[in-house]
Design a protein around this motif. Structure first.
Motif, PDB file in Angstrom:
ATOM      1  N   LEU A 121      53.223  44.675  -3.502  1.00 22.60           N
ATOM      2  CA  LEU A 121      51.859  45.175  -3.627  1.00 22.60           C
ATOM      3  C   LEU A 121      51.454  45.061  -5.088  1.00 22.60           C
ATOM      4  N   ALA A 122      50.383  44.346  -5.362  1.00 18.14           N
ATOM      5  CA  ALA A 122      49.954  44.107  -6.739  1.00 18.14           C
ATOM      6  C   ALA A 122      48.531  44.607  -6.923  1.00 18.14           C
ATOM      7  N   ASP A 123      48.397  45.735  -7.613  1.00 16.32           N
ATOM      8  CA  ASP A 123      47.084  46.326  -7.867  1.00 16.32           C
ATOM      9  C   ASP A 123      47.232  47.226  -9.090  1.00 16.32           C
ATOM     10  N   ASP A 124      46.205  47.259  -9.920  1.00 12.48           N
ATOM     11  CA  ASP A 124      46.316  48.043 -11.157  1.00 12.48           C
ATOM     12  C   ASP A 124      45.809  49.476 -11.001  1.00 12.48           C
ATOM     13  N   HIS A 125      45.512  49.904  -9.785  1.00 11.09           N
ATOM     14  CA  HIS A 125      45.083  51.278  -9.541  1.00 11.09           C
ATOM     15  C   HIS A 125      46.168  51.996  -8.734  1.00 11.09           C
ATOM     16  N   GLY A 126      46.754  53.024  -9.332  1.00  9.87           N
ATOM     17  CA  GLY A 126      47.839  53.739  -8.678  1.00  9.87           C
ATOM     18  C   GLY A 126      47.458  54.321  -7.341  1.00  9.87           C
ATOM     19  N   ILE A 127      46.243  54.839  -7.230  1.00  7.95           N
ATOM     20  CA  ILE A 127      45.827  55.454  -5.975  1.00  7.95           C
ATOM     21  C   ILE A 127      45.698  54.409  -4.869  1.00  7.95           C
ATOM     22  N   VAL A 128      45.341  53.176  -5.246  1.00  9.34           N
ATOM     23  CA  VAL A 128      45.275  52.093  -4.255  1.00  9.34           C
ATOM     24  C   VAL A 128      46.682  51.736  -3.780  1.00  9.34           C
ATOM     25  N   LEU A 129      47.625  51.664  -4.717  1.00  7.26           N
ATOM     26  CA  LEU A 129      49.007  51.364  -4.338  1.00  7.26           C
ATOM     27  C   LEU A 129      49.545  52.421  -3.380  1.00  7.26           C
ATOM     28  N   GLU A 130      49.267  53.685  -3.671  1.00  5.66           N
ATOM     29  CA  GLU A 130      49.731  54.754  -2.785  1.00  5.66           C
ATOM     30  C   GLU A 130      49.105  54.607  -1.398  1.00  5.66           C
ATOM     31  N   GLY A 131      47.811  54.270  -1.366  1.00  7.59           N
ATOM     32  CA  GLY A 131      47.143  54.090  -0.083  1.00  7.59           C
ATOM     33  C   GLY A 131      47.702  52.916   0.700  1.00  7.59           C
ATOM     34  N   LEU A 132      48.000  51.823  -0.006  1.00  5.08           N
ATOM     35  CA  LEU A 132      48.557  50.651   0.664  1.00  5.08           C
ATOM     36  C   LEU A 132      49.923  50.971   1.266  1.00  5.08           C
ATOM     37  N   LYS A 133      50.743  51.715   0.527  1.00  6.67           N
ATOM     38  CA  LYS A 133      52.062  52.083   1.060  1.00  6.67           C
ATOM     39  C   LYS A 133      51.922  52.955   2.309  1.00  6.67           C
ATOM     40  N   MET A 134      50.938  53.836   2.312  1.00 12.10           N
ATOM     41  CA  MET A 134      50.718  54.667   3.495  1.00 12.10           C
ATOM     42  C   MET A 134      50.291  53.811   4.684  1.00 12.10           C
ATOM     43  N   VAL A 135      49.445  52.810   4.418  1.00 13.49           N
ATOM     44  CA  VAL A 135      49.013  51.912   5.496  1.00 13.49           C
ATOM     45  C   VAL A 135      50.207  51.167   6.086  1.00 13.49           C
ATOM     46  N   LEU A 136      51.108  50.724   5.215  1.00 10.09           N
ATOM     47  CA  LEU A 136      52.248  49.940   5.686  1.00 10.09           C
ATOM     48  C   LEU A 136      53.227  50.760   6.514  1.00 10.09           C
ATOM     49  N   THR A 137      53.149  52.083   6.421  1.00 11.73           N
ATOM     50  CA  THR A 137      54.014  52.906   7.276  1.00 11.73           C
ATOM     51  C   THR A 137      53.641  52.746   8.746  1.00 11.73           C
TER      52      THR A 137
END
Length: 211
Positions: A14-30
């Motif tokens: 996951l490559a994004d410079d916004h931490g909150i976006v990275l956290e959201g992406l990880k939640m989606v991948l669950t």
């Protein structure tokens, strides 16, 4: 929504410079526990390249506008270096010309951040179900170390990797356009490079900024 299960769980970057976006992406991948294995995170293009070199990845979810990543040339060079990598661009840029250029450069999908999580899950499902690609790079990058290049060749390489034309290189280096073209030709010949994508891929491997 049901998802195809790949032969082995996908390693995702996951490559994004916004931490909150990275956290959201990880939640989606669950939502795809059987399909997703290890997840790496990068906040810059340089970090993404370092993680790809160190660990590899099956799938990259890429923010097109994060530091160190700019435009279709970066995607094209990434595709040349990692032909088996699945690339989903997830960006705030909804310009149709940019979308077309990035897909032509080798991205597998282009999603707007204004969409919902189901669109991303569906895109990942499509990539999980797609046939595997050959892992052999389209063109082997040269093993010539940057130290063997002359200082002027290194300057030309850095500018060319940013997309500068011969005229722009000439202006920046205070030389004639003819001399700039000759330096670029000599550089390409020394490195056995054949096109701009290979030049950008070589610059990326060196950690130079690219367009």
């Amino acid at each position: 929504m049901s998802f195809p299960v790949p032969r082995a769980p996908l390693r995702v970057l996951l490559a994004d410079d916004h931490g909150i976006v990275l956290e959201g992406l990880k939640m989606v991948l669950t939502g795809m526990p059987a399909a997703i294995g290890a997840i790496d995170e990068a906040a810059t293009g340089e970090q993404a390249l370092a993680l790809l070199a160190a660990h590899g990845a099956d799938l990259l979810v890429l923010d097109l506008g994060m530091p160190g990543v700019s435009g279709s040339n970066w995607v094209r060079a990434l595709r040349a270096s990692y032909p088996a990598l699945r690339i989903i661009v997830l960006t705030a840029n909804t310009d149709e010309r940019t979308r077309a250029a990035v897909l032509e450069a080798g991205a597998d999908d282009y999603l707007a951040k204004t969409g919902n999580s189901q669109a991303l899950l569906a895109a990942i499902a499509r990539q999980a179900a797609a046939p595997a690609r050959a892992r052999t790079p389209q063109a082997a990058l040269p093993e010539v170390p940057a130290e063997t290049l002359t200082p002027r060749e290194q300057q030309v390489l850095a500018l060319a990797a940013l997309g500068a034309t011969a005229a722009q290189i000439a202006q920046d280096l205070h030389i004639s356009p003819f001399t700039a073209r000759k330096h670029r030709e000599n550089l390409m010949r020394k490195l056995a490079l054949h096109n701009t994508a290979e030049l950008v891929a070589y610059a990326m491997r060196l950690g130079l900024p690219t367009a």
